[in-house]
Write a protein that holds these residues in place. Structure first.
Motif, PDB file in Angstrom:
ATOM      1  N   SER A 194       0.829  -1.205   0.000  1.00  0.00           N
ATOM      2  CA  SER A 194       0.000   0.000   0.000  1.00  0.00           C
ATOM      3  C   SER A 194       0.858   1.248   0.000  1.00  0.00           C
ATOM      4  N   SER A 214       0.294   5.802   0.424  1.00  0.00           N
ATOM      5  CA  SER A 214      -0.569   6.954   0.645  1.00  0.00           C
ATOM      6  C   SER A 214      -0.382   7.946  -0.487  1.00  0.00           C
ATOM      7  N   ARG A 263     -15.771   7.459  -1.068  1.00  0.00           N
ATOM      8  CA  ARG A 263     -15.487   6.670   0.135  1.00  0.00           C
ATOM      9  C   ARG A 263     -14.499   5.558  -0.204  1.00  0.00           C
ATOM     10  N   ARG A 264     -14.742   4.846  -1.296  1.00  0.00           N
ATOM     11  CA  ARG A 264     -13.815   3.801  -1.735  1.00  0.00           C
ATOM     12  C   ARG A 264     -14.064   3.482  -3.203  1.00  0.00           C
ATOM     13  N   THR A 319      -9.029   3.878  -0.868  1.00  0.00           N
ATOM     14  CA  THR A 319      -9.880   4.168   0.277  1.00  0.00           C
ATOM     15  C   THR A 319      -9.608   5.571   0.793  1.00  0.00           C
ATOM     16  N   ASN A 320     -10.669   6.342   0.972  1.00  0.00           N
ATOM     17  CA  ASN A 320     -10.566   7.674   1.566  1.00  0.00           C
ATOM     18  C   ASN A 320     -10.917   7.560   3.042  1.00  0.00           C
ATOM     19  N   THR A 321      -9.908   7.728   3.892  1.00  0.00           N
ATOM     20  CA  THR A 321     -10.117   7.593   5.328  1.00  0.00           C
ATOM     21  C   THR A 321     -10.443   8.923   5.994  1.00  0.00           C
ATOM     22  N   GLY A 322     -10.647   9.942   5.192  1.00  0.00           N
ATOM     23  CA  GLY A 322     -10.925  11.259   5.739  1.00  0.00           C
ATOM     24  C   GLY A 322      -9.737  12.176   5.618  1.00  0.00           C
ATOM     25  N   ASP A 374      -6.667  10.798   4.515  1.00  0.00           N
ATOM     26  CA  ASP A 374      -5.663  10.099   3.733  1.00  0.00           C
ATOM     27  C   ASP A 374      -6.345   9.325   2.612  1.00  0.00           C
ATOM     28  N   VAL A 395      -5.513   6.159   0.332  1.00  0.00           N
ATOM     29  CA  VAL A 395      -4.577   5.035   0.320  1.00  0.00           C
ATOM     30  C   VAL A 395      -4.887   4.123  -0.849  1.00  0.00           C
ATOM     31  N   GLN A 401      -4.252   0.352  -2.111  1.00  0.00           N
ATOM     32  CA  GLN A 401      -3.905  -0.977  -1.623  1.00  0.00           C
ATOM     33  C   GLN A 401      -3.835  -1.942  -2.804  1.00  0.00           C
TER      34      GLN A 401
END
Length: 449
Positions: free
Chosen positions: A251, A253, A355-356, A407-410, A412, A414, A416
């Motif tokens: 992964s 960022s 969101r993803r 994936t958007n974690t808020g 970050d 990322v 994968q």
């Protein structure tokens, strides 16, 4: 060929393979090419490598890597018939990533006639130690014909040192992404099965052509000087940075890489190692038999407001870049060529709306499995370093492979590496299989393209 020797090149369409043996502790290597006039490039556009995979003339392009049975090859396609008349030499080079060529066993360069798949020339490079870049060979004009010379000149300054030695401007600028627009309000709606684009796809502008060199000023007219030509855009330095995802480091960022705005281009290209057409039997084992192969690059998306859907050629669900889902499939390619292949573009200016996103590939026709198929995935953000990875060899009868999960974690974004081959149950579509494996929860109906 011994070092320093040369040989005529009897064909114009060539495959140039850089090869070596893989194994524990062996660093990765990358092929590159420089098109020279008087021993130097005219502009940085004359450098072909992993971040700049095709020359504007179409004469040279970087096809990519494949690994088979402990052997790795990185390939350049060279079409001597398309080389511009001013180009005198095409240098073929190699550079290491994470070590020296003293750690790379069995290094060689092989030139093959692409039409007949016959070896034209081969040079085995031996005796490397601390070198991190090599000029392995070069094509050069002699009395109107092309010849190939085995060179074997090493550098301990890596790809950067080799590139600057031939006149390339190398820099690793820190991009400041433009400010992101505020998220727009939208009305949630239930996912469709599969979703059709609700908006017309706007035409995508063609990428700007690399700046062309100017060789001489035009003659002055006796009736007055012509108006000055428009100013050329400032040349952008070549960026050598790249990120390769592996099982050990799966992964990255994009936020830390600065790749959170602009366009993110996802490219899939492939090569068929063997031809097959269905499944046969050999001593009780299933055997794959290839025919013409059509792969489809797809993406499941989930937006921040809860909307879900799919972007794919099936059902003509090509998406939209400037309206939800902010993902667009460029077209439906059937060749797997690195310069085209299958491409998805994600509008990262709307990163807050995501969101993803799961990028996956299915076999539409021509095979029942990914066996004997080599594929490479490249994610090229407009800002930040490109991210690439190869798929593992498929050992199961799988017609669908999950490639990468964004994936958007808020705070970050990322990427994968998944590289996960899935086996659908009887009567279950590849799309539904991916949906179930990643918990998307959509309803699916048959579609066609």
């Amino acid at each position: 060929m011994p070092k320093g020797s040369n040989t005529p090149v009897p064909a114009t369409a060539l495959r140039v393979e850089l090869g070596w043996r893989s194994g524990p502790g062996v660093p990765d290597a990358d092929a590159s090419a420089l098109l020279l006039v008087g021993g130097k490039v005219r502009t940085d556009a004359d450098f072909v490598f992993y971040n700049q995979p095709a020359h504007v003339s179409g004469a040279v392009r970087h096809e990519g890597k494949r690994a088979t049975g402990g052997q790795v090859t990185d390939t350049l396609l060279v079409d001597l018939a398309r080389v511009e008349g001013t180009i005198e030499t095409i240098v073929v080079a190699a550079s290491t990533d994470g070590g020296t060529f003293g750690q790379v066993p069995g290094l060689y360069i092989e030139v093959r006639d692409a039409a007949r798949d016959a070896v034209v020339a081969r040079f085995d490079s031996t005796g490397a130690s601390v070198e991190t870049a090599f000029v392995l060979g070069e094509f050069y004009r002699r009395q109107g014909a092309w010849k190939f010379r085995a060179v074997g000149q090493g550098y301990d300054s890596g790809l950067e040192g080799l590139a600057t030695d031939f006149g390339i401007t190398v820099d690793e600028p820190q991009h400041t992404p433009p400010p992101q627009p505020a998220p727009t309000a939208s009305t949630p709606s239930a996912p469709t099965s599969p979703p059709q684009p609700a908006y017309p796809t706007p035409p995508q502008p063609a990428p700007p052509a690399p700046p062309q060199p100017t060789y001489a000023a035009p003659p002055q007219s006796p009736y007055g000087a012509p108006p000055p030509p428009p100013a050329a855009p400032p040349a952008q330095p070549v960026r050598l940075t790249k990120v390769t995802l592996t099982k050990a480091s799966p992964s990255v960022s994009l936020t830390k890489q600065g790749g959170t705005s602009g366009a993110l281009r996802v490219n899939l290209n492939w090569q068929v190692r063997k031809q097959f057409s269905g499944w046969g039997s050999k001593r009780g084992r299933a055997v794959a038999m290839h025919s013409d192969l059509d792969l489809d690059l797809c993406a499941l998306y989930e937006l921040a407001d809860g909307r879900k859907g799919v972007v794919q050629a099936l059902g003509n669900a090509y998406g939209s870049l400037h309206q939800p889902p902010y993902i667009h499939l460029d077209g439906d390619d059937r060749t797997g060529a690195v310069a085209t292949g299958e491409n998805l573009t994600v509008n990262l200016d709307h990163i807050r709306d995501f969101r993803r996103i799961l990028v996956f590939v299915t076999i539409y026709e021509g095979a029942r499995s990914f066996a004997d198929l080599h594929a490479t995935v490249t994610l090229q953000p407009q800002y930040g370093a490109p991210v690439d990875f190869s798929l593992d060899e498929c050992t199961v009868p799988s017609p669908v492979c999950a490639l990468a999960l964004l994936t958007n974690t808020g705070g970050d974004l990322v990427v994968q590496r998944e590289a996960r081959y899935l086996i659908p149950e009887r009567g279950v579509s590849p799309q539904r299989t991916v949906d179930h494996a990643y918990g998307w929860g959509m309803n699916w109906t048959p579609g066609r393209k």
